[in-house]
Design an enzyme around this catalytic site. Sequence first.
Site, short mmCIF file in Angstrom:
data_model
loop_
_atom_site.label_atom_id
_atom_site.label_comp_id
_atom_site.label_asym_id
_atom_site.label_seq_id
_atom_site.Cartn_x
_atom_site.Cartn_y
_atom_site.Cartn_z
N HIS A 49 82.64 -22.00 44.03
CA HIS A 49 84.02 -22.17 44.47
C HIS A 49 84.47 -20.93 45.23
O HIS A 49 83.98 -19.82 45.00
CB HIS A 49 84.94 -22.41 43.28
CG HIS A 49 84.72 -23.74 42.63
ND1 HIS A 49 85.20 -24.90 43.15
CD2 HIS A 49 84.05 -24.08 41.50
CE1 HIS A 49 84.86 -25.92 42.37
NE2 HIS A 49 84.15 -25.44 41.36
N ARG A 95 63.61 -2.15 36.83
CA ARG A 95 62.22 -1.70 36.89
C ARG A 95 61.56 -2.34 38.10
O ARG A 95 61.95 -3.42 38.54
CB ARG A 95 61.44 -2.07 35.62
CG ARG A 95 61.97 -1.46 34.34
CD ARG A 95 60.98 -1.63 33.20
NE ARG A 95 59.92 -0.63 33.27
CZ ARG A 95 58.80 -0.67 32.55
NH1 ARG A 95 58.58 -1.68 31.72
NH2 ARG A 95 57.89 0.27 32.66
N LYS A 104 70.97 -6.13 38.41
CA LYS A 104 70.41 -5.07 39.24
C LYS A 104 68.95 -4.86 38.85
O LYS A 104 68.53 -5.17 37.73
CB LYS A 104 71.19 -3.77 39.04
CG LYS A 104 72.65 -3.84 39.47
CD LYS A 104 73.35 -2.52 39.24
CE LYS A 104 74.80 -2.60 39.68
NZ LYS A 104 75.52 -1.32 39.46
#
Length: 218
Positions: free
Chosen positions: A126, A196, A193
């Site tokens: 949306h 490794r 994020k």
Amino acid sequence: MSLVRRAMGALVHRGYSAVRAVGAITPATPAGYRFRRLGEGVSIAFPPGAIFGERWIEIGDHTLVGERVSISCGMMPGPDLGPDSIVRIGSSCSIGRGSHIVGHQSIDIGDHVFTGPYVYITDQNHVYDDPETPIGRQWPRNNPVSIGDGCWLGAGAIILPGTRIGRQSVVAGGAVVRGEFPDHSVIAGVPGKVVRRYTPGAGWHAPGVALAVEADAS
């Protein structure tokens, strides 16, 4: 009384096992014929979740889909979504129970992709461009999703529109992922994020560590 209860319990469990076996969707069942393609050995466990838009769904050979998994194309059954497939799941995948794969434009899941339960993958979200119009009444926006071969998606992970995950990557449980991620990444957190990476010669390491090692070596 205990013998009767045991006997009744055994009958119930046997009966439910039989229902699950008969209710599974495979290439040989009537429900399987509605898909654009169900490869050899595919099984969608009973009971399924919300499945519609089968004409735009392809599932590769020997992929197993758990109970209550929803796979859908479009907002509702019925509309013509064009000539091309929208949701493509590769071969030898395992989709965990209670997961949702909701496609409107393009979702590509590679071969040998495994997910935990309750994973959510969608290529539509949306928008809130107009601050005066209720968000649910604003036309949503699509952005293709791609998940590379050999990935693992942990329980409860959410893959948002526009995400491209490289091959042999891990998404941690509960991560909310949007963006582009290279091969051999471990993605965690909200927002997701890279925590490794894998680099030949350095192995698995935190981002930036391999560069530091190479700099020291030179």
